[in-house]
Design a protein around this motif. Sequence first.
Motif, mmCIF file in Angstrom:
data_model
loop_
_atom_site.group_PDB
_atom_site.id
_atom_site.type_symbol
_atom_site.label_atom_id
_atom_site.label_comp_id
_atom_site.label_asym_id
_atom_site.label_seq_id
_atom_site.Cartn_x
_atom_site.Cartn_y
_atom_site.Cartn_z
ATOM 1 N N MET A 14 0.832 -1.200 0.000
ATOM 2 C CA MET A 14 0.000 0.000 0.000
ATOM 3 C C MET A 14 0.861 1.243 0.000
ATOM 4 O O MET A 14 1.960 1.225 0.560
ATOM 5 C CB MET A 14 -0.793 0.061 1.309
ATOM 6 C CG MET A 14 -2.176 -0.440 1.220
ATOM 7 S SD MET A 14 -2.918 -0.325 2.848
ATOM 8 C CE MET A 14 -4.251 -1.476 2.589
ATOM 9 N N CYS A 56 -13.154 -1.702 7.091
ATOM 10 C CA CYS A 56 -12.435 -2.925 7.427
ATOM 11 C C CYS A 56 -13.252 -3.771 8.392
ATOM 12 O O CYS A 56 -13.387 -4.981 8.218
ATOM 13 C CB CYS A 56 -11.086 -2.585 8.041
ATOM 14 S SG CYS A 56 -10.174 -4.046 8.543
ATOM 15 N N ASN A 81 -14.589 -7.460 7.393
ATOM 16 C CA ASN A 81 -13.891 -8.586 8.027
ATOM 17 C C ASN A 81 -14.540 -9.084 9.322
ATOM 18 O O ASN A 81 -13.892 -9.753 10.120
ATOM 19 C CB ASN A 81 -12.437 -8.201 8.278
ATOM 20 C CG ASN A 81 -11.675 -8.026 6.967
ATOM 21 O OD1 ASN A 81 -11.511 -8.984 6.219
ATOM 22 N ND2 ASN A 81 -11.251 -6.807 6.677
ATOM 23 N N TRP A 120 -8.254 -3.610 13.050
ATOM 24 C CA TRP A 120 -7.185 -4.042 12.133
ATOM 25 C C TRP A 120 -6.544 -2.844 11.472
ATOM 26 O O TRP A 120 -5.356 -2.789 11.229
ATOM 27 C CB TRP A 120 -7.747 -4.968 11.060
ATOM 28 C CG TRP A 120 -8.262 -6.279 11.565
ATOM 29 C CD1 TRP A 120 -8.438 -6.638 12.880
ATOM 30 C CD2 TRP A 120 -8.657 -7.392 10.777
ATOM 31 N NE1 TRP A 120 -8.923 -7.908 12.938
ATOM 32 C CE2 TRP A 120 -9.069 -8.396 11.670
ATOM 33 C CE3 TRP A 120 -8.698 -7.637 9.412
ATOM 34 C CZ2 TRP A 120 -9.524 -9.643 11.210
ATOM 35 C CZ3 TRP A 120 -9.153 -8.861 8.962
ATOM 36 C CH2 TRP A 120 -9.553 -9.857 9.857
ATOM 37 N N MET A 121 -7.420 -1.909 11.149
ATOM 38 C CA MET A 121 -6.920 -0.639 10.631
ATOM 39 C C MET A 121 -7.135 0.372 11.746
ATOM 40 O O MET A 121 -8.246 0.492 12.252
ATOM 41 C CB MET A 121 -7.720 -0.237 9.391
ATOM 42 C CG MET A 121 -7.416 1.157 8.878
ATOM 43 S SD MET A 121 -5.754 1.327 8.251
ATOM 44 C CE MET A 121 -6.049 1.227 6.486
ATOM 45 N N CYS A 127 -5.060 -7.407 10.246
ATOM 46 C CA CYS A 127 -5.342 -7.096 8.845
ATOM 47 C C CYS A 127 -4.744 -8.160 7.935
ATOM 48 O O CYS A 127 -3.603 -8.568 8.101
ATOM 49 C CB CYS A 127 -4.738 -5.735 8.510
ATOM 50 S SG CYS A 127 -4.285 -5.495 6.784
ATOM 51 N N SER A 128 -5.542 -8.600 6.969
ATOM 52 C CA SER A 128 -5.101 -9.662 6.065
ATOM 53 C C SER A 128 -4.887 -9.142 4.651
ATOM 54 O O SER A 128 -4.701 -9.940 3.744
ATOM 55 C CB SER A 128 -6.161 -10.748 6.038
ATOM 56 O OG SER A 128 -7.353 -10.204 5.493
ATOM 57 N N PHE A 129 -4.904 -7.823 4.489
ATOM 58 C CA PHE A 129 -4.952 -7.230 3.146
ATOM 59 C C PHE A 129 -6.167 -7.798 2.408
ATOM 60 O O PHE A 129 -6.133 -8.004 1.204
ATOM 61 C CB PHE A 129 -3.665 -7.509 2.346
ATOM 62 C CG PHE A 129 -2.599 -6.427 2.486
ATOM 63 C CD1 PHE A 129 -2.828 -5.280 3.236
ATOM 64 C CD2 PHE A 129 -1.358 -6.566 1.859
ATOM 65 C CE1 PHE A 129 -1.845 -4.293 3.358
ATOM 66 C CE2 PHE A 129 -0.370 -5.582 1.984
ATOM 67 C CZ PHE A 129 -0.615 -4.455 2.731
ATOM 68 N N CYS A 130 -7.223 -8.069 3.192
ATOM 69 C CA CYS A 130 -8.455 -8.623 2.617
ATOM 70 C C CYS A 130 -8.152 -9.790 1.687
ATOM 71 O O CYS A 130 -8.587 -9.818 0.531
ATOM 72 C CB CYS A 130 -9.245 -7.553 1.869
ATOM 73 S SG CYS A 130 -9.860 -6.249 2.937
ATOM 74 N N THR A 156 -8.393 -3.748 -1.645
ATOM 75 C CA THR A 156 -8.855 -4.000 -0.282
ATOM 76 C C THR A 156 -10.063 -3.133 0.045
ATOM 77 O O THR A 156 -10.323 -2.128 -0.621
ATOM 78 C CB THR A 156 -7.750 -3.701 0.746
ATOM 79 O OG1 THR A 156 -7.523 -2.290 0.760
ATOM 80 C CG2 THR A 156 -6.465 -4.422 0.411
ATOM 81 N N SER A 157 -10.763 -3.537 1.086
ATOM 82 C CA SER A 157 -11.975 -2.826 1.473
ATOM 83 C C SER A 157 -11.666 -1.393 1.889
ATOM 84 O O SER A 157 -12.393 -0.463 1.552
ATOM 85 C CB SER A 157 -12.660 -3.568 2.619
ATOM 86 O OG SER A 157 -13.797 -2.900 3.058
ATOM 87 N N CYS A 158 -10.580 -1.203 2.619
ATOM 88 C CA CYS A 158 -10.248 0.145 3.091
ATOM 89 C C CYS A 158 -9.871 1.058 1.929
ATOM 90 O O CYS A 158 -10.251 2.220 1.876
ATOM 91 C CB CYS A 158 -9.124 0.094 4.131
ATOM 92 S SG CYS A 158 -7.669 -0.809 3.621
#
Lengths: 741, 439, 260
Positions: free
Chosen positions: C9, C26, C30, C47-48, C156-159, C185-187
């Motif tokens: 990122m 996030c 998740n 996570w974030m 965080c899994s990087f989605c 990713t979602s974020c």
Amino acid sequence: MKIGRRSFLSFLIGGAAGTALSPMPLKLTDDSAIWTQMWPWTPVPEDGEISHVNSTCTLCPGHCGITVCKINDRAIKIEGMKGHPVNDGGICLLGVSGLQLLYGPTRVQTPLKRVGARGSGRWEKISWEAAVSEVVKQLGDLRAEGKSHSVGLITGSDRGTVPQLFARFMTAYGSNNVMRTPSMRDSYELTLQRMHGTRALPGFDFENADFILSFGSGIIDGWGSPVRMFKAFSGWRSNHGKVVQIEPRLSRTAAKSDRWIPVKPGTEGVLALGLAHVIIKEALYSSDFIDNYSVGFEDLQRLVLDKYSPDNVAAITAIDQKDIVTLARDFAAASKPLAICGRGRGSVSGSLDEFMAVHALNALVGNINKKGGVRAVSEIDYINWPEVQMDAVAAAGMQHERLDGAGSKNHPDTRSLLNRLPAAISSKEESSLQALLVTGANPLYTMPGSTAVKKAMAGIPFVVSFSSYMDETAQNADLILPNHTYLERFEDVPTPFGLQQPVTSLARPAVEPQFNTQHVGDVVIRIAKALGGSIAGAFPWEGYQTCLKETLGNKWETLMTKGFRLDDNDRAFAGQMTFDTPSGKFEFANKETGRMPQFSPIKIEGDEKLYPLVLVPYDSFRLAGGYIGTPPFAVKTVEDTVLKGKDVFVELNPETARALRLREGQHAILSTPRGQAKVKVHWFDGIRPGVVALPRGLGHTAYDKYLAEKGVNFNELIGPVEDPGTGCDAAWGIMAKLSKA
Amino acid sequence: MDSALIPKGVKRAPLWQFILFLGAPGTVALWGVYAMLLCWFKGLNQTNMNDAYGFALWIWADLAVIAVGGGAFFSGLLRYIFGKDVLKSIINYAVLIGFICYSSALLILAIDIGQPLRGWFIFWHANVHSMLTEVAFCLSAYFCVLTIEYIPLILENRQIDKVPFFHKLGHNMHEIMAVFAATGAFLSFFHQGSLGGVAGVLYGRPFGFREGLFIWPWTFFLYTWSAAACGPCFTILVTKITEKVTRKKLVKDDAIEFLAKVSGWMILAYITAKTIDTWYWATVTAPSKGFALMDFYSNNPFYGIWILIVEVVVCGFVPALILITAKGRKNNKALWTAVILAVVGVCLNRWVMVLQVLAVPVLTFENWVMYIPSWQEIATTILPVAYGIILIAVSYRYLPVFPHEAELNPLEPSTAPEPESAAVELPVEPGQGLIPAEA
Amino acid sequence: MKKDKRYGMVIDLDKCTGCGSCMAACMAENNVPFREDESNKLLSITWMRVYKLTNGKPFPETDVCYLPRPCMHCGGQHEGHSPCVSVCPATATDYSLKTGIVSQIYTRCFGCRYCMASCPYHARYFNWWDPVWPDGMEKYLNPKVSPRMRGVVEKCSFCFHRYQLAKEKAYIQGRRELAEDEYQTSCTQACPAGAITFGDLNNHKHSVYKDKKNPNAFRLLERLGTNPKVYYISSRAWVRRAGDNYLRNEAKPAKAVQHG
Ligand SMILES: Nc1nc2c(c(=O)[nH]1)N[C@H]1C(S)=C(S)[C@@H](COP(=O)(O)OP(=O)(O)OC[C@H]3O[C@@H](n4cnc5c(=O)[nH]c(N)nc54)[C@H](O)[C@@H]3O)O[C@H]1N2
Ligand SMILES: Nc1nc2c(c(=O)[nH]1)N[C@H]1C(S)=C(S)[C@@H](COP(=O)(O)OP(=O)(O)OC[C@H]3O[C@@H](n4cnc5c(=O)[nH]c(N)nc54)[C@H](O)[C@@H]3O)O[C@H]1N2
Ligand code: SF4
Ligand code: SF4
Ligand code: SF4
Ligand code: SF4
Ligand code: SF4
Ligand SMILES: [Mo]
């Protein structure tokens, strides 16, 4: 067989050895791993078919396009709709948390009738039939007694078919006491009405502007259409647009802007006039615009040259003279400068003088009706229902003066003065309102002086809420007829504040109604039909959806397929310089209509000797401040310097804190002429000494345990202060005192 | 009543008194077990740990008991490998203390993990790169060794020893004890080391991180060394306390003195190495990551620089200097002081290497975090102490833990075999009226 | 171009408004649980997490910057030697050499929390409580991400599930490579300011490849050697300096070290 000690021991040992050698331990060990993964209380969400529904978010006036992602019949995620003119894929944290409102514990699940005392939380579940007939009976009785004008309505909005159905209902019924939640839009509309001659919303071309002068507007704190503003802000970061933020506190907007002008609170309008002084004195204005398209420049010139020289303004605003001059020059030198106002999110109407002073800056630099500038955006006019045929009772009811005095001699142009309602109700022995309907609004929480509001409401014999959620107002109502949430219903959504291109969006059901709720539009129609006569006659539609479809006409198709529709007629707009004012020009002032520039800062409540500090609210994007309660995800993002446990922090400059002997994190009593509250102190260098700041959006008593009883409701500590020009609330703060708890 | 179980030639308090004595540690142990069950059934929310203090009191207790339990492997090494027969007098007790320490450590670990039922994953899905894997394997293996070392002692119980099979088993086990002692020493070297490695490899935590040899950070060696150095001090300390409580001389002075002397030199060497390590870390390792020494200590009184001074000087050099001098070792008060300081020192070292590592902010915009353990954590941490007291009491009563006890405390012929006037009631000052073995 | 991917990122702190949409996006994506009181940030799973940084100067020179912190998916000095992965005794967290993503296997984690101790970014969170959703709210749970049980660590899994879905889709269409916009990713998607860009740091066609070379780019705690895959951009020197630790008299921070 006799079991001796020896044989028993052998049996035990043998058994143990046997078990140990059997596959059992291995199996049990293996099972233990599986158990720990499948504890029945850890949910396993069901998988299935993925689908998407495009809709519109109405959680705030931003009106973003959203895409709801579904698995089978469950909505699992809300995302921003790509290609939507408002937000193009972006979404805010409130919008992304919407499913927590849909499925959350704050929902009113079925019509409820109060059984205990008001606000005691004791309800009886009733059928829709019973609920509607209760309303019909009460309203019918009042009407029969000739008291139709004693019925009031509070809405969150007055645009779109749902608020208009309500307004229509009130007309047919016979009451003009239709009020809605106030905001900066009130002042902007009046500003445009006076200066442009059009009663309209301002449209700002932020995307093409290159210098934003913000008089306390929370550009990235929820002002306007929030996601659109974020995107615009981001654009300025990429294309070197400049942002100057004028406000006493280092808000997120101030922190991210290029320059922060920490003005003395309440003197923003003076600063605007000071800037006008420099621009005029140094002839930095657009002479093309001034000479060809405006009138009244000389009057403005006289006002600012007389009274608002940089050294005068410096003394009032506590901003250095040099900075004032530089700022004025920079603003005028930019190619597309825009000045905006409306503090924070814009949830207070504000001072008309201040709005006009700020807007005058846009005119001085000639950035009106141009690319990168501001213009009046007219409403897309698709609601063309036949005139209501009033019967005698309705006609008589409509003859009565409005309770709030909006539209009266003093404030002829003001449409709604909700801020005055509590006083109007409480001033008489018997409440002047005998029944109150509330929809899409939560006045008990959002109105300044909320304690007085609550008291006033307690005097109204019959209060009906149409809220989807158990908010404060619903909590204190007699009857709740719960609406579907925005994710369960159809509704047209008009152009959000600030957009240049008019757009209509469509909210549509993403999921089936989860509970025994009904579309509030259907309910109004149903009530009207049950009341019969000319009231029923005003609602020829079978139900809301028919009404909506008919009303939208040929727009319906587009809205159903695309989710939004840009206004075709508006394409014609291309920098026309015609105005609908009497002079046909932009009016700084108009001698004929008797409107001359003047300036009077709003004096806030409280005696300086008793209350030596100034308390101002601040809007934090992580907390919703209005009708919608902050969902758990958003509450979770609130910093621990804002909320800790149940305690809210006030921000205080370390210098002031030291003088008051208040340590970081210490408990203190915050008192104002309106009330007092226990708070904690947070030392923050980014706030002007002598100023205390408290976030909006906390101190709820309703909604769920994730939100309720945390912090303090700012509205309990402040009351409305009327703007002489409009009668609207213009209180930007209140005098306050902090003492050790 | 239980006289048949009591070793020959020694005096024990009457059973009722013994049971009464067990009451106190028993109650504490029950409290601990209750807390333990709370943690197992309700989860680790019963503790005051948090996302900054993922490791806390328990891991410290773990590291500390293992460090002080180091007396077992080190005395075993001296006794069986280096043939120091003088330790015969104390070796059983050292093994017992070690056994208690290690079983406690395993118990605490079983409470400390979030998913106790999955504890065995550490073996099943082992990650060979993890210091904790090394710890788990060596710890479990060494616990087995300690059990094996402890079993012969149990077999020597008067009644068990009567069974010919157990008698022979015990005898044969004694014969091969050197093998286990060697295995134990080897395992201990690694798990003590890998415990040191736990913090030392954390290259994201500059307070704990150390450079080192191959895959092993310097803390690996320092931990083994400090356990070997301070473990015997704990053995001495517990022995001294036992002697105080029983009011008997149980171990010959030469054994204590020998152990104290070796310990003294080991501590001196260790603390010198530790000083060099600290110096290098403070002037080379940490600055390369942007930290000055005082960044690790300043800012709050709890984790102040005093902690380093106490650990290195007060609890390092001071006990070392006492113990290496014959005068210091022979002076009872000095000896007590030295062993207590040494034990405190090694525990303090484990404390900072667990808790301070986590408390020091690494991101520049984070702050120091403080932590106060919950009662559940304290109860479960005291549980092993209570359990240790009980196990020692029971072992002391029924097993010939101290081979020279009878010799040092000859029964007066007048005393009846069923002593009403138990040893505990005799107002005998330790050392008084006792004949030193060599005298 | 058969090079392995290194997803990462670049977060533009000049654009980030601290609005928190990424945090909520996030959580929504998740299935992150929530509790009645989330104000103790040491017990709150995010996570974030968006940090608020201040320059420490008095009024009116005060400045504030927001810094979103997902898991950095650290590569370590030799790719794969992340601080957390190398310490996990049960291989419950792993480094994928194919994607550079640090995974977390909830059903294998036994909750020893060693990985948390190792992570200098506090990116790892422990489930101190059973996750409980208020009645009815489980309906919004995302089946692509399993809710975690009490006693395990998450982060965080990087989605990653989005990567898997995108790969599946591509595979069905007979493709091997994912386009940049197929896996986001979602974020990243939610950020209204467009402050987050996500993609393959090894792929010169992805915008992160170029963005990480911005002269104002830096990473958090680079000096520790964690080799994070999250880059930040800030035009403000004090923010860049806040990204790492420096001795008092140390010269200006060095420019971001480029890996890969
Ligand atoms: N000035 C102002 N701005 C506001 C608010 C406010 O109360 N006042 N409220 C803010 C808040 S808190 C909310 S809840 C939102 C929501 O507010 P919106 O949903 O944006 O609604 P309003 O702007 O109040 O709608 C009033 C406008 O509706 C138009 N209108 C009235 N009748 C009709 C009709 O029959 N047909 C059509 N097509 N248009 C009609 C008028 O042009 C008038 O300008 O707005 C926010 N902005
Ligand atoms: N992040 C962020 N949050 C904000 C704001 C912001 O700027 N940013 N603005 C705040 C402000 S100023 C205000 S006043 C509020 C505005 O909050 P609202 O007043 O709710 O917003 P409106 O857009 O006016 O609402 C439009 C329509 O929403 C309907 N509505 C939406 N959901 C429901 C529901 O579930 N039940 C019922 N009965 N009606 C519903 C109302 O009937 C109304 O017709 O938002 C606040 N929240
Ligand atoms: S900005 Fe307003 S309309 Fe847009 S997503 Fe957020 S809450 Fe919904
Ligand atoms: S969503 Fe974007 S702007 Fe908002 S806090 Fe996250 S990164 Fe910053
Ligand atoms: S940020 Fe922390 S959790 Fe993420 S890879 Fe790096 S060390 Fe591991
Ligand atoms: S807590 Fe879980 S993931 Fe972390 S190190 Fe322990 S087993 Fe591995
Ligand atoms: S990448 Fe995915 S998991 Fe990581 S912070 Fe962003 S949304 Fe959360
Ligand atoms: Mo509103």
